[in-house]
Design a protein around this motif. Structure first.
Motif, PDB file in Angstrom:
ATOM      1  N   UNK A  36      -7.102   0.252 -35.108  1.00 21.63           N
ATOM      2  CA  UNK A  36      -7.116  -0.591 -36.302  1.00 21.63           C
ATOM      3  C   UNK A  36      -5.766  -0.666 -37.024  1.00 21.63           C
ATOM      4  N   UNK A  37      -5.093   0.448 -37.327  1.00 21.53           N
ATOM      5  CA  UNK A  37      -3.829   0.338 -38.071  1.00 21.53           C
ATOM      6  C   UNK A  37      -2.811  -0.538 -37.355  1.00 21.53           C
ATOM      7  N   UNK A  38      -2.710  -0.386 -36.014  1.00 23.43           N
ATOM      8  CA  UNK A  38      -1.741  -1.182 -35.264  1.00 23.43           C
ATOM      9  C   UNK A  38      -2.103  -2.666 -35.313  1.00 23.43           C
ATOM     10  N   UNK A  39      -3.388  -2.972 -35.139  1.00 24.14           N
ATOM     11  CA  UNK A  39      -3.805  -4.376 -35.156  1.00 24.14           C
ATOM     12  C   UNK A  39      -3.607  -5.019 -36.517  1.00 24.14           C
ATOM     13  N   UNK A  40      -3.931  -4.303 -37.582  1.00 25.40           N
ATOM     14  CA  UNK A  40      -3.749  -4.852 -38.931  1.00 25.40           C
ATOM     15  C   UNK A  40      -2.281  -5.066 -39.243  1.00 25.40           C
ATOM     16  N   UNK A  41      -1.438  -4.183 -38.747  1.00 25.33           N
ATOM     17  CA  UNK A  41       0.002  -4.347 -38.957  1.00 25.33           C
ATOM     18  C   UNK A  41       0.505  -5.634 -38.302  1.00 25.33           C
ATOM     19  N   UNK A  42       0.025  -5.913 -37.098  1.00 23.97           N
ATOM     20  CA  UNK A  42       0.423  -7.137 -36.394  1.00 23.97           C
ATOM     21  C   UNK A  42      -0.048  -8.373 -37.150  1.00 23.97           C
ATOM     22  N   UNK A  43      -1.302  -8.369 -37.617  1.00 27.99           N
ATOM     23  CA  UNK A  43      -1.873  -9.543 -38.278  1.00 27.99           C
ATOM     24  C   UNK A  43      -1.231  -9.826 -39.629  1.00 27.99           C
ATOM     25  N   UNK A  44      -0.611  -8.830 -40.233  1.00 28.12           N
ATOM     26  CA  UNK A  44       0.051  -9.074 -41.518  1.00 28.12           C
ATOM     27  C   UNK A  44       1.173 -10.085 -41.394  1.00 28.12           C
TER      28      UNK A  44
END
Length: 601
Positions: free
Chosen positions: A87-95
């Motif tokens: 989750x943290x990696x994916x949310x960072x990308x989507x930002x």
């Protein structure tokens, strides 16, 4: 929509009023809400992790800043992280998928994955506004919403709201990657157990076997214990909890809590042992709401066991470790009632002073910055001042004042009107009573604002007594305006003039004092007044005073002394110097032999 808006003026020219009235609602109505695409319509092909990530990263680099390529590449990478429950990696990308340049279709897909990633994020962070928007009723037609809405309710501890959605959520979950399923299955099973949906719960429990990280794991055994408790099988529940209690994850933590609860419920554990186990757990598990609940349960048991000071200290730990949370606020309120009771008992002598001091030292470090504790600690200082422990009391008044001032400056609390001034005056009085003149002198040099007349009178008296006790009569007489001064200060100022040999000023000061006290003037003051009048040459006043104070006549030999002081010597036979000195000495000896009552006021 744009073509329709452009054609409106032309149509208006050609159409009549009725046609315009029919067209207006359609043109002005809100556009239909567009749902994101359904996620995972087909089975996702499994690829080696590093190879797939490298391929997706190359696509991001190749797209650069160009749209829609950049949005597509970033969302594909976010989907990859979601598939692996990262989750943290994916949310960072989507930002990075933001702005008007992002095509609507890609923005919706990114929005959907931002919601999905937010719901499996173990950091317990709030959902982003654009992710949370997909849970609104406007998107009720989106096929993935029942799953995500149920996960949102479970995540927030609202199982009652999630229960009606569980069946559809579980059916939809089958379409999602295994890592995502493993992340959310425990929460869904726990909710199914709480809701009593046993067929669904059994199916979810069986599905644990498909995931290595869940099969025969801590979550599985803990939830089996929960199910056993629900159907009133405490021994089976105990066995399930006991299998995982030695673990280090959240499920082991919850199992240890459950064992304590189970033991207390079935009288298999004493209150003392339960407190000891919860105390150990409070050191093993920290940082979340569950840790606060452990401390709260421990404090409740400590109150039951009569260990109220321990309970106050435990509530203080909640305030410290869970600062800014509702748990800390509740703990503050619970502690306040216990603190008020403790300090009341201490003030009334129900607690030995030594124990009272120890209890105060234990709990004060947690509550110093609260206004209510400032009142309690003031009562503590009052108690020790009354007992004669002036050093302890003075230090406590000063400490309470300093903490309360700091808390007020920081905006943490607000002192009661006059509370800070009252603490300073009490500190000054206590220092004087204890003979701590050096500390008192330092305090008197500090600016103190006193608007209350009574506090000002008390502070002025301390100042006057300090100057008198330290021989600083000049400072005592510097502010000789007596109209607003208290009787005690007037007496000290008159005494200062007398001891300096300023007979006229002393007589005037004693006259002012007599105007207030009349015949109730203490005997030492009356004698000094008479001596001041005589030494200033006012024999008539001295004679009048000798008759005015009835108490003087009770002194042995006073009549003879009075005649000698008040009679004028013949002009031809001047009074010999040694005779005059003898008369004065006899009066002075009488004065010295009296108890110095005015210094006790």
């Amino acid at each position: 929509m744009a073509l329709l808006l452009l054609s409106c003026p032309v149509s208006a020219e050609r159409a009549g009023p009725e046609q315009i009235a029919q067209m207006t609602p359609a043109v002005l109505s809100e556009p239909r809400v567009i749902d994101p695409p359904a996620l995972y319509l087909g089975v996702r092909a499994a690829q080696p992790f590093l190879e797939e990530r490298a391929h997706l990263m190359e696509a991001v680099v190749a797209a650069g800043d160009r749209q829609p390529g950049q949005a597509r590449a970033l969302t594909d990478l976010a989907e990859f992280f979601f598939a692996h429950a990262m989750a943290p990696e994916g949310l960072s990308v989507l930002s990075a998928v933001q702005g008007e340049a992002v095509p609507p279709a890609h923005a919706l897909r990114a929005q959907a994955f931002e919601l999905a990633l937010g719901l499996i994020d173990g950091r317990d962070l709030p959902l982003t506004p654009r992710a949370e928007a997909l849970l609104a009723p406007a998107h009720a037609g989106w096929p993935d919403q029942p799953l995500f809405l149920a996960l949102s309710h479970v995540r927030d501890g609202r199982c009652a709201e999630a229960a009606p959605l569980l069946a559809r959520a579980v059916a939809r979950l089958d379409r999602f990657p295994a890592a995502v399923q493993a992340r959310v299955l425990p929460g869904l099973l726990e909710c199914a157990i709480d809701a009593g949906q046993w067929p669904l719960a059994r199916g979810l429990a069986v599905s644990f076997d498909a995931h290595a990280e869940l099969k025969d794991g801590a979550a599985y055994h803990y939830l089996l214990g929960q199910a056993a408790e629900m159907v009133d099988k405490p021994l089976a529940a105990f066995d399930s909890y006991a299998q995982v209690q030695r673990g280090q994850d959240v499920w082991a933590h919850r199992a240890r809590r459950a064992l304590v609860r189970l033991g207390l419920t079935h009288d298999a554990l004493s209150t003392k042992d339960a407190i000891r186990l919860l105390e150990l757990e409070s050191e093993m598990w920290r940082g979340d709401a569950s840790a606060g609940e452990v401390l709260d349960e421990m404090a409740s048991l400590q109150v039951i066991a009569g260990r109220k000071t321990d309970a106050i200290e435990t509530y203080g730990l909640i305030v410290s470790r869970r600062a800014g949370t509702p748990q800390a606020t509740a703990a503050q309120q619970k502690a306040r009632a216990l603190i008020e009771d403790l300090y009341r008992k201490g003030a009334e002598g129900e607690i030995p002073l030594g124990r009272f001091m120890t209890d105060h030292a234990r709990i004060s470090r947690y509550f110093r910055f609260t206004q209510s504790f400032a009142l309690a600690s003031e009562l503590f200082a009052d108690t020790f001042r009354k007992a004669g422990a002036t050093k302890v009391a003075a230090e406590e008044y000063a400490t309470t004042h300093d903490y309360l001032t700091a808390a007020q400056d920081l905006g943490i609390t607000t002192a009661d009107e006059g509370q800070l001034a009252r603490l300073k005056v009490k500190e000054a009085e206590t220092l004087l009573a204890g003979g701590q003149f050096e500390a008192l002198g330092t305090l008197l040099l500090q600016p103190v604002t006193l608007t209350d007349p009574d506090l000002k009178r008390r502070f002025d008296l301390v100042s006057a007594r300090y100057f008198d006790e330290t021989g600083q009569t000049a400072e005592l007489l510097a502010d000789a305006g007596g109209e607003g001064a208290s009787t005690q200060i007037l007496r000290l100022r008159a005494l200062a003039h007398f001891e300096r040999g300023e007979w006229v000023a002393a007589a005037a000061a004693y006259e002012e004092l007599r105007a207030r006290e009349g015949s109730d003037m203490p005997l030492p003051s009356a004698i000094r007044y008479l001596l001041s009048a005589h030494r200033s040459g006012d024999s008539a006043r001295a004679a009048e005073l000798a008759e005015a104070f009835p108490s003087l006549t009770e002194l042995p030999g006073w009549a003879e002394i009075a005649r000698g002081l008040t009679s004028d010597a013949p002009a031809l036979l001047p009074l010999r110097e040694e005779t005059a000195r003898a008369r004065l000495d006899r009066a002075q000896e009488t004065l010295d032999g009296l108890p110095d009552t005015e210094r006790l006021n």
